[in-house]
Design an enzyme around this catalytic site. Structure first.
Site, PDB file in Angstrom:
ATOM      1  N   PHE A   8      28.552  38.195  48.618  1.00 37.51           N
ATOM      2  CA  PHE A   8      29.132  39.536  48.712  1.00 37.51           C
ATOM      3  C   PHE A   8      29.916  39.609  47.410  1.00 37.51           C
ATOM      4  O   PHE A   8      31.191  39.006  47.329  1.00 37.51           O
ATOM      5  CB  PHE A   8      29.766  39.963  49.843  1.00 37.51           C
ATOM      6  N   ALA A   9      29.632  40.369  46.479  1.00 36.24           N
ATOM      7  CA  ALA A   9      30.377  40.813  45.118  1.00 36.24           C
ATOM      8  C   ALA A   9      31.206  42.209  45.331  1.00 36.24           C
ATOM      9  O   ALA A   9      30.749  43.138  45.675  1.00 36.24           O
ATOM     10  CB  ALA A   9      29.711  40.667  44.052  1.00 36.24           C
ATOM     11  N   TYR A  10      32.740  42.019  44.953  1.00 36.77           N
ATOM     12  CA  TYR A  10      33.418  43.568  44.979  1.00 36.77           C
ATOM     13  C   TYR A  10      34.174  43.551  43.812  1.00 36.77           C
ATOM     14  O   TYR A  10      34.636  44.470  43.767  1.00 36.77           O
ATOM     15  CB  TYR A  10      34.478  43.347  46.334  1.00 36.77           C
ATOM     16  N   GLY A  11      34.001  42.618  42.819  1.00 32.29           N
ATOM     17  CA  GLY A  11      34.793  42.814  41.732  1.00 32.29           C
ATOM     18  C   GLY A  11      33.827  42.766  40.525  1.00 32.29           C
ATOM     19  O   GLY A  11      32.911  43.569  40.463  1.00 32.29           O
ATOM     20  N   SER A  12      34.289  41.982  39.295  1.00 35.97           N
ATOM     21  CA  SER A  12      33.359  42.131  38.347  1.00 35.97           C
ATOM     22  C   SER A  12      31.912  41.758  38.435  1.00 35.97           C
ATOM     23  O   SER A  12      30.940  42.142  37.498  1.00 35.97           O
ATOM     24  CB  SER A  12      33.941  41.064  36.959  1.00 35.97           C
ATOM     25  N   GLU A  82      34.453  31.398  40.078  1.00 34.22           N
ATOM     26  CA  GLU A  82      35.464  31.929  40.897  1.00 34.22           C
ATOM     27  C   GLU A  82      36.983  31.055  40.759  1.00 34.22           C
ATOM     28  O   GLU A  82      37.689  31.199  41.567  1.00 34.22           O
ATOM     29  CB  GLU A  82      35.163  32.139  42.244  1.00 34.22           C
TER      30      GLU A  82
END
Length: 174
Positions: A8-12, A82
């Site tokens: 799950f990606a929420y940033g760049s 990360e």
């Protein structure tokens, strides 16, 4: 044993061009949200020249993002991107709810040190603000993956730090 995992990606990494830099096996599976978390910006990123995104446990909040499916051969590259080895972020497991009603268990990254107090994004002090490039990368990914309009409007309320120098990014994201 599955040869893939969900992330799950929420940033760049909302931006396809960004995630594919180090993780070429990533395939966009769906959009979704995690409950009882808020998006925040905290730790200074040398790469991005501003505060980087994190998720912070907060009741009655949601964070929207992208569910990527990656080959397990990219688990180490994602962890490295990360900063897991440097204790910048740590991996954890979250349940992501999709607009279609599915619940997907995904890997997500949260900063090892998170803000203790809630500050509304529009009131972020300069040291909590992301750089223009970082914020625009997040917005670009949110738009290209058609995250909800209200969430994109929320992202647009986040002020940047006005940084105008060079970035440690070896390609054009925009």
């Amino acid at each position: 044993m599955a040869n893939t995992f969900l992330y799950f990606a929420y940033g760049s990494n909302l931006c396809a061009k960004r995630i594919h830099l180090c993780n070429p096996t990533a395939i966009m599976k769906d959009i979704g949200y995690i409950k009882n978390f808020r998006l925040d910006f905290y730790r200074y990123s040398k790469r991005w020249h501003g505060a980087s995104a994190t998720i912070v446990e907060t009741e009655h909040s949601v964070v929207w993002g992208i569910v990527w499916e990656l080959d397990k051969c990219n688990l180490a590259t994602l962890d490295c991107q990360e900063g897991v080895q440097d204790n910048i972020y740590h991996a954890m497991s979250v349940n992501v709810e999709t607009p279609g009603g599915r619940t997907l268990n995904c890997r997500v990254y949260q900063q090892c040190n998170n803000p203790k107090e809630y500050i509304k994004p529009e009131d972020f002090p300069m040291d909590k603000r992301p750089s223009p490039l970082y914020l625009n990368t997040i917005l670009k990914g949110a738009k290209e993956n058609k995250l909800p309009t209200d969430y994109i409007k929320f992202l647009k309320t986040i002020p940047d730090n006005g940084y105008e120098g060079d970035y440690d990014i070896s390609f054009s994201l925009l």
